[in-house]
Design a protein around this motif. Structure first.
Motif, PDB file in Angstrom:
ATOM      1  N   GLU A  69       2.126  11.896  -5.115  1.00  0.00           N
ATOM      2  CA  GLU A  69       1.810  12.308  -3.746  1.00  0.00           C
ATOM      3  C   GLU A  69       2.433  11.393  -2.699  1.00  0.00           C
ATOM      4  O   GLU A  69       2.614  11.790  -1.540  1.00  0.00           O
ATOM      5  CB  GLU A  69       0.294  12.328  -3.553  1.00  0.00           C
ATOM      6  CG  GLU A  69      -0.353  10.959  -3.713  1.00  0.00           C
ATOM      7  CD  GLU A  69      -1.856  10.985  -3.523  1.00  0.00           C
ATOM      8  OE1 GLU A  69      -2.295  11.352  -2.421  1.00  0.00           O
ATOM      9  OE2 GLU A  69      -2.577  10.633  -4.473  1.00  0.00           O
ATOM     10  N   HIS A  70       2.793  10.166  -3.087  1.00  0.00           N
ATOM     11  CA  HIS A  70       3.355   9.209  -2.142  1.00  0.00           C
ATOM     12  C   HIS A  70       4.882   9.284  -2.048  1.00  0.00           C
ATOM     13  O   HIS A  70       5.477   8.568  -1.240  1.00  0.00           O
ATOM     14  CB  HIS A  70       2.953   7.789  -2.536  1.00  0.00           C
ATOM     15  CG  HIS A  70       1.467   7.573  -2.580  1.00  0.00           C
ATOM     16  ND1 HIS A  70       0.693   7.518  -1.446  1.00  0.00           N
ATOM     17  CD2 HIS A  70       0.619   7.415  -3.638  1.00  0.00           C
ATOM     18  CE1 HIS A  70      -0.575   7.333  -1.785  1.00  0.00           C
ATOM     19  NE2 HIS A  70      -0.644   7.252  -3.106  1.00  0.00           N
ATOM     20  N   PHE A  71       5.510  10.134  -2.857  1.00  0.00           N
ATOM     21  CA  PHE A  71       6.955  10.241  -2.914  1.00  0.00           C
ATOM     22  C   PHE A  71       7.387  11.646  -2.497  1.00  0.00           C
ATOM     23  O   PHE A  71       7.272  12.590  -3.285  1.00  0.00           O
ATOM     24  CB  PHE A  71       7.459   9.948  -4.339  1.00  0.00           C
ATOM     25  CG  PHE A  71       7.279   8.517  -4.767  1.00  0.00           C
ATOM     26  CD1 PHE A  71       8.377   7.656  -4.810  1.00  0.00           C
ATOM     27  CD2 PHE A  71       6.030   8.018  -5.138  1.00  0.00           C
ATOM     28  CE1 PHE A  71       8.232   6.338  -5.204  1.00  0.00           C
ATOM     29  CE2 PHE A  71       5.882   6.709  -5.537  1.00  0.00           C
ATOM     30  CZ  PHE A  71       6.982   5.861  -5.549  1.00  0.00           C
ATOM     31  N   PRO A  72       7.861  11.819  -1.262  1.00  0.00           N
ATOM     32  CA  PRO A  72       8.154  13.172  -0.764  1.00  0.00           C
ATOM     33  C   PRO A  72       9.133  13.960  -1.624  1.00  0.00           C
ATOM     34  O   PRO A  72       8.902  15.152  -1.891  1.00  0.00           O
ATOM     35  CB  PRO A  72       8.730  12.908   0.630  1.00  0.00           C
ATOM     36  CG  PRO A  72       8.127  11.607   1.047  1.00  0.00           C
ATOM     37  CD  PRO A  72       8.019  10.802  -0.220  1.00  0.00           C
ATOM     38  N   LEU A  73      10.248  13.363  -2.055  1.00  0.00           N
ATOM     39  CA  LEU A  73      11.214  14.101  -2.855  1.00  0.00           C
ATOM     40  C   LEU A  73      10.658  14.413  -4.236  1.00  0.00           C
ATOM     41  O   LEU A  73      10.809  15.531  -4.741  1.00  0.00           O
ATOM     42  CB  LEU A  73      12.513  13.291  -2.969  1.00  0.00           C
ATOM     43  CG  LEU A  73      13.343  13.158  -1.686  1.00  0.00           C
ATOM     44  CD1 LEU A  73      14.574  12.284  -1.939  1.00  0.00           C
ATOM     45  CD2 LEU A  73      13.763  14.543  -1.185  1.00  0.00           C
ATOM     46  N   SER A 131      -8.097   3.047 -21.582  1.00  0.00           N
ATOM     47  CA  SER A 131      -8.249   4.445 -21.179  1.00  0.00           C
ATOM     48  C   SER A 131      -8.762   4.592 -19.756  1.00  0.00           C
ATOM     49  O   SER A 131      -9.095   5.696 -19.318  1.00  0.00           O
ATOM     50  CB  SER A 131      -9.213   5.162 -22.136  1.00  0.00           C
ATOM     51  OG  SER A 131     -10.452   4.488 -22.187  1.00  0.00           O
ATOM     52  N   GLU A 132      -8.823   3.475 -19.027  1.00  0.00           N
ATOM     53  CA  GLU A 132      -9.367   3.507 -17.666  1.00  0.00           C
ATOM     54  C   GLU A 132      -8.227   3.477 -16.652  1.00  0.00           C
ATOM     55  O   GLU A 132      -7.418   2.551 -16.639  1.00  0.00           O
ATOM     56  CB  GLU A 132     -10.290   2.315 -17.435  1.00  0.00           C
ATOM     57  CG  GLU A 132     -10.907   2.267 -16.048  1.00  0.00           C
ATOM     58  CD  GLU A 132     -11.821   1.067 -15.858  1.00  0.00           C
ATOM     59  OE1 GLU A 132     -12.331   0.893 -14.742  1.00  0.00           O
ATOM     60  OE2 GLU A 132     -12.001   0.304 -16.827  1.00  0.00           O
ATOM     61  N   TYR A 133      -8.178   4.495 -15.788  1.00  0.00           N
ATOM     62  CA  TYR A 133      -7.137   4.562 -14.768  1.00  0.00           C
ATOM     63  C   TYR A 133      -7.629   3.894 -13.499  1.00  0.00           C
ATOM     64  O   TYR A 133      -8.657   4.260 -12.941  1.00  0.00           O
ATOM     65  CB  TYR A 133      -6.756   6.006 -14.469  1.00  0.00           C
ATOM     66  CG  TYR A 133      -5.850   6.149 -13.261  1.00  0.00           C
ATOM     67  CD1 TYR A 133      -4.547   5.665 -13.295  1.00  0.00           C
ATOM     68  CD2 TYR A 133      -6.307   6.744 -12.088  1.00  0.00           C
ATOM     69  CE1 TYR A 133      -3.707   5.781 -12.191  1.00  0.00           C
ATOM     70  CE2 TYR A 133      -5.475   6.869 -10.987  1.00  0.00           C
ATOM     71  CZ  TYR A 133      -4.178   6.382 -11.043  1.00  0.00           C
ATOM     72  OH  TYR A 133      -3.352   6.487  -9.957  1.00  0.00           O
ATOM     73  N   ARG A 134      -6.893   2.876 -13.060  1.00  0.00           N
ATOM     74  CA  ARG A 134      -7.160   2.253 -11.762  1.00  0.00           C
ATOM     75  C   ARG A 134      -5.925   2.438 -10.899  1.00  0.00           C
ATOM     76  O   ARG A 134      -4.840   1.994 -11.274  1.00  0.00           O
ATOM     77  CB  ARG A 134      -7.472   0.756 -11.923  1.00  0.00           C
ATOM     78  CG  ARG A 134      -8.901   0.470 -12.287  1.00  0.00           C
ATOM     79  CD  ARG A 134      -9.212  -1.009 -12.158  1.00  0.00           C
ATOM     80  NE  ARG A 134      -8.736  -1.764 -13.299  1.00  0.00           N
ATOM     81  CZ  ARG A 134      -9.485  -2.087 -14.355  1.00  0.00           C
ATOM     82  NH1 ARG A 134     -10.731  -1.708 -14.404  1.00  0.00           N
ATOM     83  NH2 ARG A 134      -8.980  -2.787 -15.353  1.00  0.00           N
ATOM     84  N   LYS A 135      -6.099   3.075  -9.781  1.00  0.00           N
ATOM     85  CA  LYS A 135      -4.954   3.327  -8.905  1.00  0.00           C
ATOM     86  C   LYS A 135      -4.687   2.123  -8.019  1.00  0.00           C
ATOM     87  O   LYS A 135      -5.568   1.659  -7.300  1.00  0.00           O
ATOM     88  CB  LYS A 135      -5.186   4.559  -8.039  1.00  0.00           C
ATOM     89  CG  LYS A 135      -3.979   4.896  -7.154  1.00  0.00           C
ATOM     90  CD  LYS A 135      -4.193   6.159  -6.355  1.00  0.00           C
ATOM     91  CE  LYS A 135      -2.981   6.475  -5.496  1.00  0.00           C
ATOM     92  NZ  LYS A 135      -3.138   7.721  -4.715  1.00  0.00           N
ATOM     93  N   PHE A 136      -3.463   1.619  -8.092  1.00  0.00           N
ATOM     94  CA  PHE A 136      -3.011   0.553  -7.215  1.00  0.00           C
ATOM     95  C   PHE A 136      -1.937   1.133  -6.297  1.00  0.00           C
ATOM     96  O   PHE A 136      -0.854   1.501  -6.754  1.00  0.00           O
ATOM     97  CB  PHE A 136      -2.428  -0.615  -8.023  1.00  0.00           C
ATOM     98  CG  PHE A 136      -3.372  -1.187  -9.047  1.00  0.00           C
ATOM     99  CD1 PHE A 136      -4.684  -1.467  -8.725  1.00  0.00           C
ATOM    100  CD2 PHE A 136      -2.937  -1.437 -10.339  1.00  0.00           C
ATOM    101  CE1 PHE A 136      -5.559  -1.994  -9.663  1.00  0.00           C
ATOM    102  CE2 PHE A 136      -3.797  -1.977 -11.285  1.00  0.00           C
ATOM    103  CZ  PHE A 136      -5.113  -2.252 -10.957  1.00  0.00           C
ATOM    104  N   TRP A 137      -2.266   1.230  -5.030  1.00  0.00           N
ATOM    105  CA  TRP A 137      -1.266   1.689  -4.067  1.00  0.00           C
ATOM    106  C   TRP A 137      -1.591   1.080  -2.712  1.00  0.00           C
ATOM    107  O   TRP A 137      -2.753   1.036  -2.299  1.00  0.00           O
ATOM    108  CB  TRP A 137      -1.244   3.209  -3.943  1.00  0.00           C
ATOM    109  CG  TRP A 137      -0.086   3.660  -3.090  1.00  0.00           C
ATOM    110  CD1 TRP A 137      -0.109   4.008  -1.775  1.00  0.00           C
ATOM    111  CD2 TRP A 137       1.278   3.742  -3.508  1.00  0.00           C
ATOM    112  NE1 TRP A 137       1.156   4.305  -1.343  1.00  0.00           N
ATOM    113  CE2 TRP A 137       2.029   4.155  -2.393  1.00  0.00           C
ATOM    114  CE3 TRP A 137       1.942   3.511  -4.716  1.00  0.00           C
ATOM    115  CZ2 TRP A 137       3.407   4.343  -2.441  1.00  0.00           C
ATOM    116  CZ3 TRP A 137       3.314   3.704  -4.773  1.00  0.00           C
ATOM    117  CH2 TRP A 137       4.025   4.110  -3.648  1.00  0.00           C
ATOM    118  N   GLY A 138      -0.558   0.607  -2.034  1.00  0.00           N
ATOM    119  CA  GLY A 138      -0.786  -0.026  -0.751  1.00  0.00           C
ATOM    120  C   GLY A 138       0.512  -0.249  -0.011  1.00  0.00           C
ATOM    121  O   GLY A 138       1.573   0.239  -0.416  1.00  0.00           O
ATOM    122  N   PRO A 139       0.459  -1.003   1.087  1.00  0.00           N
ATOM    123  CA  PRO A 139       1.611  -1.146   1.985  1.00  0.00           C
ATOM    124  C   PRO A 139       2.872  -1.703   1.337  1.00  0.00           C
ATOM    125  O   PRO A 139       3.974  -1.280   1.703  1.00  0.00           O
ATOM    126  CB  PRO A 139       1.091  -2.084   3.077  1.00  0.00           C
ATOM    127  CG  PRO A 139      -0.391  -1.882   3.081  1.00  0.00           C
ATOM    128  CD  PRO A 139      -0.756  -1.638   1.655  1.00  0.00           C
TER     129      PRO A 139
END
Length: 261
Positions: free
Chosen positions: A252-256, A173-181
């Protein structure tokens, strides 16, 4: 179990892997049981490989590797501590790069599988692949007329090889956001309505029994008990039902995708 028959050379990497030719005639990138990440990294690698194969994801074949006694002397001469018991080998992908250019990424015939890779990493709580490093990524791009992306170096699933039954149950139930280059480089090839829906559906369609079966014959020497594997399988079964909500946080990272109400 495959036998390592010829030592080729050491390879760069935190886990200090080695390239060896094995008894099936193929080259493997071998992580030793004495690797700096700990022996449970080998279990993580095998579990990830088998789950990826169930989903037809691009991961090199993984095998349990036994290092023949005739090679032990070579290792001692080279100054390596082999460690006891079985080791993990990942089939070597020749003519490849772990530092691909944007053009090389875009030319991969399976670039659309980047959505599956991101979804898979979220499911398995992989805290490592989204990064971009000057010295190499946790992907390979094979070069040639049918170039493609390959997932490699998967020891950090379950938020690292030092996971416990308690930590994987907490992760449900724990959300960890992974986002990077690295993930960001995939956006132009994935952006659109619901880019992760088919990947989520494929994971949710896996029978619960498969999640337990793929861990059934892991070597006991890799330090994961049967009870721990049962708990891990249960946690994976639960985590997949949260994927839609977790991946929605990437909108939020995907414009379309973001522009669609």
């Amino acid at each position: 179990m495959l036998q390592a028959v010829t030592y080729v050379r050491s390879l760069f990497g935190w886990s200090k892997p080695h390239l060896m030719q094995c008894s099936d005639g193929n080259l493997y990138v071998v992580k030793l049981s004495s690797n700096p990440q700990g022996i449970r990294a080998l279990a993580n690698e095998m579990i990830c490989c088998r789950l990826a194969k169930l989903l037809n994801l691009p991961v090199p074949d993984g095998q349990v590797i036994h290092i023949h006694e005739s090679l032990r002397t070579q290792f001692l001469e080279l100054g390596f501590n082999i460690g006891d018991g079985p080791h993990f080998g990942s089939r070597y992908i020749s003519n490849s790069t772990d530092n691909p250019s944007d053009e090389e990424l875009g030319s991969c015939i399976n670039i659309a599988q980047a959505a599956d890779i991101i979804t898979f990493d979220y499911w398995l709580d992989n805290n490592d692949r989204y990064l971009w490093r000057d010295y190499g990524q946790n992907i390979l791009v094979s070069r040639g007329s049918d170039s493609q992306i390959w997932m490699i170096d998967n020891a950090n699933i379950f938020n690292g090889p030092n996971w416990t039954p308690e930590s994987v149950l907490d992760s449900v139930s724990e959300y960890r956001k992974f986002w990077g280059p690295l993930y960001a480089k995939f956006v132009p090839y994935l952006d659109g309505p619901n880019p992760f829906d088919s990947a989520i559906a494929a994971i949710n369609a896996l029978p619960s029994s498969d999640l337990l079966e793929i861990t059934a014959d892991l070597p006991a020497e890799w330090g994961v008990t049967r009870a721990e594997l049962v708990t891990l399988s249960f946690a994976l079964d639960c985590r997949r039902w949260n994927l839609s909500n977790w991946l929605l946080q990437l909108k939020e990272h995907f414009p379309l995708w973001r522009s669609i109400p």
